[in-house]
Structure formats: C-alpha cells, structure tokens
Design a protein around this motif. Structure first.
Motif, PDB file in Angstrom:
ATOM      1  N   SER A 104       0.827  -1.208   0.000  1.00 14.56           N
ATOM      2  CA  SER A 104       0.000   0.000   0.000  1.00 14.56           C
ATOM      3  C   SER A 104       0.859   1.255   0.000  1.00 14.56           C
ATOM      4  O   SER A 104       0.536   2.251  -0.650  1.00 14.56           O
ATOM      5  CB  SER A 104      -0.925   0.006   1.223  1.00 14.56           C
ATOM      6  N   THR A 107       1.905   1.675  -3.554  1.00 12.51           N
ATOM      7  CA  THR A 107       0.789   1.747  -4.504  1.00 12.51           C
ATOM      8  C   THR A 107       0.076   3.090  -4.448  1.00 12.51           C
ATOM      9  O   THR A 107      -0.286   3.653  -5.488  1.00 12.51           O
ATOM     10  CB  THR A 107      -0.227   0.622  -4.225  1.00 12.51           C
ATOM     11  N   ILE A 108      -0.125   3.613  -3.244  1.00 16.22           N
ATOM     12  CA  ILE A 108      -0.893   4.862  -3.104  1.00 16.22           C
ATOM     13  C   ILE A 108      -0.193   6.029  -3.808  1.00 16.22           C
ATOM     14  O   ILE A 108      -0.822   6.715  -4.630  1.00 16.22           O
ATOM     15  CB  ILE A 108      -1.196   5.163  -1.619  1.00 16.22           C
ATOM     16  N   LYS A 112      -1.141   8.003  -8.121  1.00 20.23           N
ATOM     17  CA  LYS A 112      -1.223   9.395  -8.582  1.00 20.23           C
ATOM     18  C   LYS A 112      -0.471   9.571  -9.903  1.00 20.23           C
ATOM     19  O   LYS A 112      -0.929  10.275 -10.805  1.00 20.23           O
ATOM     20  CB  LYS A 112      -0.654  10.328  -7.512  1.00 20.23           C
ATOM     21  N   ASN A 128      -4.758  -1.138   1.767  1.00 16.00           N
ATOM     22  CA  ASN A 128      -5.189   0.038   2.526  1.00 16.00           C
ATOM     23  C   ASN A 128      -6.415   0.671   1.862  1.00 16.00           C
ATOM     24  O   ASN A 128      -6.386   0.997   0.670  1.00 16.00           O
ATOM     25  CB  ASN A 128      -4.054   1.064   2.602  1.00 16.00           C
ATOM     26  N   GLN A 130      -7.534   3.547   1.807  1.00 12.88           N
ATOM     27  CA  GLN A 130      -7.311   4.891   1.256  1.00 12.88           C
ATOM     28  C   GLN A 130      -7.127   4.874  -0.260  1.00 12.88           C
ATOM     29  O   GLN A 130      -7.487   5.831  -0.949  1.00 12.88           O
ATOM     30  CB  GLN A 130      -6.080   5.517   1.915  1.00 12.88           C
ATOM     31  N   LEU A 131      -6.601   3.774  -0.794  1.00 13.08           N
ATOM     32  CA  LEU A 131      -6.296   3.707  -2.226  1.00 13.08           C
ATOM     33  C   LEU A 131      -7.505   4.025  -3.092  1.00 13.08           C
ATOM     34  O   LEU A 131      -7.408   4.807  -4.041  1.00 13.08           O
ATOM     35  CB  LEU A 131      -5.748   2.323  -2.584  1.00 13.08           C
ATOM     36  N   LEU A 134      -9.220   7.803  -3.049  1.00 11.51           N
ATOM     37  CA  LEU A 134      -8.530   8.950  -3.644  1.00 11.51           C
ATOM     38  C   LEU A 134      -9.273   9.521  -4.846  1.00 11.51           C
ATOM     39  O   LEU A 134      -8.966  10.620  -5.299  1.00 11.51           O
ATOM     40  CB  LEU A 134      -7.107   8.544  -4.053  1.00 11.51           C
ATOM     41  N   ALA A 174       1.904   2.384   5.421  1.00 13.93           N
ATOM     42  CA  ALA A 174       0.487   2.592   5.105  1.00 13.93           C
ATOM     43  C   ALA A 174      -0.306   1.312   5.348  1.00 13.93           C
ATOM     44  O   ALA A 174      -1.429   1.343   5.866  1.00 13.93           O
ATOM     45  CB  ALA A 174       0.340   3.044   3.657  1.00 13.93           C
TER      46      ALA A 174
END
Length: 374
Positions: A104, A107-108, A112, A128, A130-131, A134, A174
C-alpha cells in the motif's frame, strides 16, 4: 539436405515476419524484487509472467489483429520513492496497463502517477482502504481491503478464541498502520481491552524491548501490522521471552508460506492466526490446477499473491478484448464493467474500484504448513 536447409530457413523467416507483424502489448508490473520482501515481489511477478505466457500461447486477437504480450517488470524495493520512480518509468515507456504494486505504501503514491498519465492499474495486494478513496478513475483492487481483514481477525479473536486483552504493534507503513487501526477499533467495539500499542518499522529485526513491555501487560494476543520479515523474528523472540501462550494475529502481510522459515522453527508459529483477502486456492474450482501449473513453472516460489497478479493481468486483457482496443484511453472504461471468472474470484468491481463481495480466509500454521480454517 541443402533443399531441406533452405526450406527450414524460409520457414524461420516466415515465422519471424509473422512475429514482426504482431502488435506488441506491454503490461507493466511493479513489486519488490530486491530487499527483505523480494520473495513477495518474485511471486507476484511470476503470476503476471505466467498470465502473459499463457495469453501468448492462446494467440489472442484484439481489434482483429493478433497481439503479442510482453511483461515490463520494475523493482520498487517496497520503497515509496522507488515506487513512484518505477511508475513514472512505466508511464514514459507507454505500457498499455499496470499490475501492481505489492505494498500500500508504494501503490498509493504510484496511483497518482498512473492517474496523471492515464494508465489503468489493478493492484493484486495493496489493501489500505485509502487507495480507492482517492477518487482515481482507473484504479482497481482485486481482493478484500484492510477493513475486512482487520475486522475479521478481531471478531475471530473475540468470538472464537474468547480473548479479552490484546496488544498491538504496527510498522508505521500505510499497510501496517492501516490494518492495525482497523483491528484496534474493532476490538474495542467488541469489548476487548487494548492493553498496549507499540510501533516499529519495516526494517527492524529486534523486538525484545517492545515485547518485554507488552509481556508485563499480560495480553491474550498480539496483533502485528506488518510483513513476514519482521513477524518471523518476532515469533522467535516471543518464544525466548516466554510469550508462548499469546496468539499472534496479522493480515496478509505475514500470512505467507515463508513465515515458517523466517520464524526458524519457533513453537510460537503454532499461535499465529492470519487473514488473506480471498478464498483458499484449495477451495476454488480452478485453484489446484492453477497451483500445479505455477509450481511446475516456478518451483518453491509460491507465497500469497501470484494468483491475484495472474488474474489482474487477465482482467486488463479482458477489458482490451471487450473494447477491441489496447489503447488505455479506449479500454479503461471497460474495466468498470468487468465480469470475469478468475482463479481467485468472480471479478466484478464497485464504482470506486473495490472488488464486489470479496472473500476472506483465515489461516493457522500446523506442522510448519499454512492451513485455512474457514
């Protein structure tokens, strides 16, 4: 003899000419193939490579033209900065799609980069939540996220094992921080007492002071948010310090076949309960035959996620087929309507890129072997 030679040469030229006419489709893969997590990265890369080889053997046609797939593999060493550099490299190389990353934490930030250059990305293992929060339109996840893993382990600790007191350690990545927070919050909601919260990092190997502090609180179990290069030494040190009755819980990061080796035969391996965001291969219709093909091609390298990288590669190509195009700008929209029977699951996505109805499997270790319990 001479005529035979000429005929063979002509045949070879025809074959080379045919290959030259094939459209080349490049699938990017990124994972840690160096450093402490290299066994994960190699396993992931193997799964994607196996898919590419099988697709080439099928002679796939897209938009009426035969295509030849190539895997463009990059190493991020589980480091966020290397992860974004690898992502930019794949963007610059104009690959047609990306499978990855493993962690994660890589990756996060990489997502972007892919979003800015319009590349679809399917992660086989970054959990995670959060991914997918976004808002990137071309990011998909092929397994359950940490909300499912952390909560599932906490419920098992309370409902099945009847634990009352737990301690928590996370590696501040993360992934590790995220899954530990879900476990902690769920444990408290279920009425368990969190007696200690400790922190380490993803390079540490000595947990003596942390475990000594935890031991004084007399927990029934310890949750570790992190990966197996840390969980292995932790199990050895738990045994040395007399924490031989405490369970060690963890997410998919510790739930590998290599954990037995990394724990060097520590008896505490028998106290591990870990979760993976998918069904056990043994219980899946194609699972056993897929694993036998994998083992024949990559002996003794299987860990956790290679079936997911395999499926992620196939899902990208399925979208290309349905769009009649290998252009990311054209086929990306088709990923949202995926309905593909993979090795790991019936792959369909929620609007935010999460897998619909993801499975979760809990594992324990018996006689040094990872065994599913649900």
């Amino acid at each position: 003899m001479k005529r035979h030679s000429i005929a063979l040469s002509a045949l070879a030229l025809v074959s080379l000419s045919s290959m030259a006419q094939d459209a080349v489709v490049r699938i990017g893969h990124v994972g840690p193939v160096s450093g402490a997590q290299a066994h994960y990265g190699r396993d992931n890369e193997n799964g994607a490579r196996m898919a590419v080889d099988e697709l080439n053997a099928q002679g796939v046609k897209i938009g009426g033209k035969k295509v030849r797939f190539e895997l463009i593999a990059e190493d991020d060493a589980a480091d966020p900065k290397q992860g974004t550099a690898a992502a930019q490299k794949l963007c610059d190389a104009k690959v047609n799609g990306v499978v990855g990353h493993l962690n994660s934490g890589t990756t996060i930030p990489a997502a972007k980069v892919y979003d800015s250059c319009g590349l679809p990305m399917v992660t086989p293992s970054a959990t995670n939540p959060q991914l997918t929060a976004l808002g990137y339109k071309r990011v998909y996840r092929l397994l359950a996220n940490d909300n499912a893993l952390g909560a599932g382990l906490a419920r098992h600790a309370r409902d099945v094992l009847k634990l009352k007191k737990v301690a928590i350690i996370d590696d501040r990545t993360a992934y590790g921080k995220g899954v530990a927070e879900v476990f902690r919050n769920t444990a408290r909601t279920l009425g368990m007492e969190v007696v200690s919260e400790q922190y380490t990092n993803d390079k540490a190997v000595d947990f003596t002071s942390i475990l000594t502090s935890i031991k004084s609180k007399k927990p029934d179990g310890i949750f570790f948010g992190g990966m197996d290069p840390q969980a292995g030494p932790m199990l050895r040190q738990m045994q040395q310090l007399g924490l031989s009755k405490a369970y060690l819980f963890g997410g998919d990061g510790i739930c590998t076949e290599k954990l037995a080796e990394l724990s060097s035969g520590a008896r505490t391996l028998g106290n591990v309960v870990c979760a993976v965001g998918g069904a056990s291969l043994d219980k899946l219709p194609q699972g056993k035959t897929w694993r036998s093909r994998y083992d024949a091609k990559f002996p003794k390298q299987f860990q956790v996620y290679s079936p997911y990288t395999y499926d992620a590669t196939m899902v990208l190509v399925d979208a290309m087929k349905r769009a009649n195009s290998t252009d990311p700008k054209v086929y990306a929209a088709k990923l949202a309507t995926t309905d593909y029977q993979g090795v790991t699951a019936k792959v369909q996505f929620e609007p935010n890129g999460e897998l619909k109805t993801p499975a979760m499997t809990l594992y324990v270790y018996k006689d040094g072997k990872r065994v599913p319990i649900n």
